[in-house]
Design a protein around this motif. Sequence first.
Motif, PDB file in Angstrom:
ATOM      1  N   LEU A 206     -14.550-175.403  80.462  1.00  0.00           N
ATOM      2  CA  LEU A 206     -15.606-174.950  81.365  1.00  0.00           C
ATOM      3  C   LEU A 206     -16.590-176.068  81.680  1.00  0.00           C
ATOM      4  N   LEU A 207     -16.677-177.037  80.789  1.00  0.00           N
ATOM      5  CA  LEU A 207     -17.523-178.199  81.058  1.00  0.00           C
ATOM      6  C   LEU A 207     -17.055-178.939  82.313  1.00  0.00           C
ATOM      7  N   LYS A 208     -15.786-178.816  82.654  1.00  0.00           N
ATOM      8  CA  LYS A 208     -15.265-179.450  83.866  1.00  0.00           C
ATOM      9  C   LYS A 208     -15.902-178.865  85.126  1.00  0.00           C
ATOM     10  N   GLY A 209     -16.487-177.672  84.999  1.00  0.00           N
ATOM     11  CA  GLY A 209     -17.208-177.068  86.117  1.00  0.00           C
ATOM     12  C   GLY A 209     -18.697-177.316  86.054  1.00  0.00           C
ATOM     13  N   GLY A 210     -19.150-178.044  85.023  1.00  0.00           N
ATOM     14  CA  GLY A 210     -20.564-178.365  84.914  1.00  0.00           C
ATOM     15  C   GLY A 210     -21.362-177.360  84.119  1.00  0.00           C
ATOM     16  N   GLY A 211     -20.696-176.560  83.270  1.00  0.00           N
ATOM     17  CA  GLY A 211     -21.419-175.563  82.490  1.00  0.00           C
ATOM     18  C   GLY A 211     -20.875-175.440  81.093  1.00  0.00           C
ATOM     19  N   SER A 212     -21.701-174.855  80.221  1.00  0.00           N
ATOM     20  CA  SER A 212     -21.269-174.627  78.849  1.00  0.00           C
ATOM     21  C   SER A 212     -21.841-173.295  78.378  1.00  0.00           C
ATOM     22  N   VAL A 213     -22.360-173.256  77.157  1.00  0.00           N
ATOM     23  CA  VAL A 213     -22.726-171.990  76.524  1.00  0.00           C
ATOM     24  C   VAL A 213     -23.712-171.181  77.366  1.00  0.00           C
ATOM     25  N   LYS A 214     -24.839-171.786  77.706  1.00  0.00           N
ATOM     26  CA  LYS A 214     -25.864-171.038  78.438  1.00  0.00           C
ATOM     27  C   LYS A 214     -25.392-170.642  79.832  1.00  0.00           C
ATOM     28  N   CYS A 215     -24.703-171.525  80.513  1.00  0.00           N
ATOM     29  CA  CYS A 215     -24.237-171.204  81.863  1.00  0.00           C
ATOM     30  C   CYS A 215     -23.381-169.941  81.875  1.00  0.00           C
ATOM     31  N   CYS A 216     -22.675-169.689  80.770  1.00  0.00           N
ATOM     32  CA  CYS A 216     -21.799-168.524  80.691  1.00  0.00           C
ATOM     33  C   CYS A 216     -22.536-167.256  80.269  1.00  0.00           C
ATOM     34  N   THR A 217     -23.841-167.363  80.014  1.00  0.00           N
ATOM     35  CA  THR A 217     -24.558-166.292  79.322  1.00  0.00           C
ATOM     36  C   THR A 217     -25.857-165.931  80.021  1.00  0.00           C
ATOM     37  N   GLN A 218     -25.890-164.760  80.613  1.00  0.00           N
ATOM     38  CA  GLN A 218     -27.124-164.238  81.197  1.00  0.00           C
ATOM     39  C   GLN A 218     -27.736-163.243  80.207  1.00  0.00           C
ATOM     40  N   GLU A 219     -29.016-163.375  79.919  1.00  0.00           N
ATOM     41  CA  GLU A 219     -29.651-162.454  78.986  1.00  0.00           C
ATOM     42  C   GLU A 219     -30.278-161.282  79.726  1.00  0.00           C
ATOM     43  N   LEU A 220     -29.987-160.076  79.248  1.00  0.00           N
ATOM     44  CA  LEU A 220     -30.505-158.847  79.827  1.00  0.00           C
ATOM     45  C   LEU A 220     -31.716-158.418  79.007  1.00  0.00           C
ATOM     46  N   ARG A 221     -32.866-158.993  79.311  1.00  0.00           N
ATOM     47  CA  ARG A 221     -34.074-158.767  78.512  1.00  0.00           C
ATOM     48  C   ARG A 221     -34.700-157.399  78.835  1.00  0.00           C
ATOM     49  N   GLY A 222     -34.997-156.682  77.773  1.00  0.00           N
ATOM     50  CA  GLY A 222     -35.672-155.412  77.943  1.00  0.00           C
ATOM     51  C   GLY A 222     -34.820-154.350  78.588  1.00  0.00           C
ATOM     52  N   ALA A 223     -33.508-154.563  78.587  1.00  0.00           N
ATOM     53  CA  ALA A 223     -32.608-153.632  79.255  1.00  0.00           C
ATOM     54  C   ALA A 223     -32.294-152.454  78.369  1.00  0.00           C
TER      55      ALA A 223
END
Length: 272
Positions: A255-272
């Motif tokens: 996935l680093l080949k696309g310019g992303g790693s751990v955080k790029c793959c992870t959206q946080e749903l805060r207060g959901a």
Amino acid sequence: MPRDATPRRYLMCAPTHFRVTYSINPWMDPSKPVDLRLARTQWEDLRDRYRSLGHTVEELTPLPGLPDMVFAANGATVIDGRVLGAMFAHRERHAEAAAHREWFRSHGYGEFHEPAHVNEGEGDFAVTASFVLAGTGFRSSPLAHDEAQEFFGRPVIGLHLVDPRYYHLDTALCVLDDAADEIMYYPDAFSPGSRSVLARLFPDALIARKPDAAALGLNAVGDGLHVLLPQGATGLFGPLRDRGFEPVPMDLSELLKGGGSVKCCTQELRGA
């Protein structure tokens, strides 16, 4: 100091259609083949690690023709259950915004704000206890910073990125503990004025060195105790442990080949 992990809820999207067929950041080289099976295995390892640590992971259905949907962090920003949608800078990603919007609407999120200005979600918005840190310079418009402040009712601190390798804020800065305003960042990714702002607001921040930034080591996720980060950022492991965090190295080399790693793959749903 003693640290505790707090349960989080994340949104991720499997790399079913992941490819590198165009280049919209310096990490992307269409001439380098992607091992899709390995990309899927690496992504599943990350998803399963979150769950093993007690976090909830929701999954967004990947759509054909949108190879960058795996980088789910870019699709929205969620604070207190309120959702600021994304507006992507590059046409190749435009349709991702609608896919995220439909997911939130179908999952009962009543407060969804359609953006008037370009912002790429948590790619350029990072949430601490006191602030929303907001990147600009390559993707998100500075006008989106005011928009976010009005919608979320939280102070938004604009930070200017100057190195194209660190085209999103989440490639140059990581929130380690959002309850305590603890971050780590790479100063050379920012303009002189932005470096001064960060030094003033976060005098005790962990400062990353060039090799760890170049391994996308700042593209990491913290839960108050664990810090999941690219395995190549070895220079960060010791400093994180010295501060009481537990580094969790992850291999997302495909996935680093696309310019992303751990955080790029992870959206946080805060207060959901």
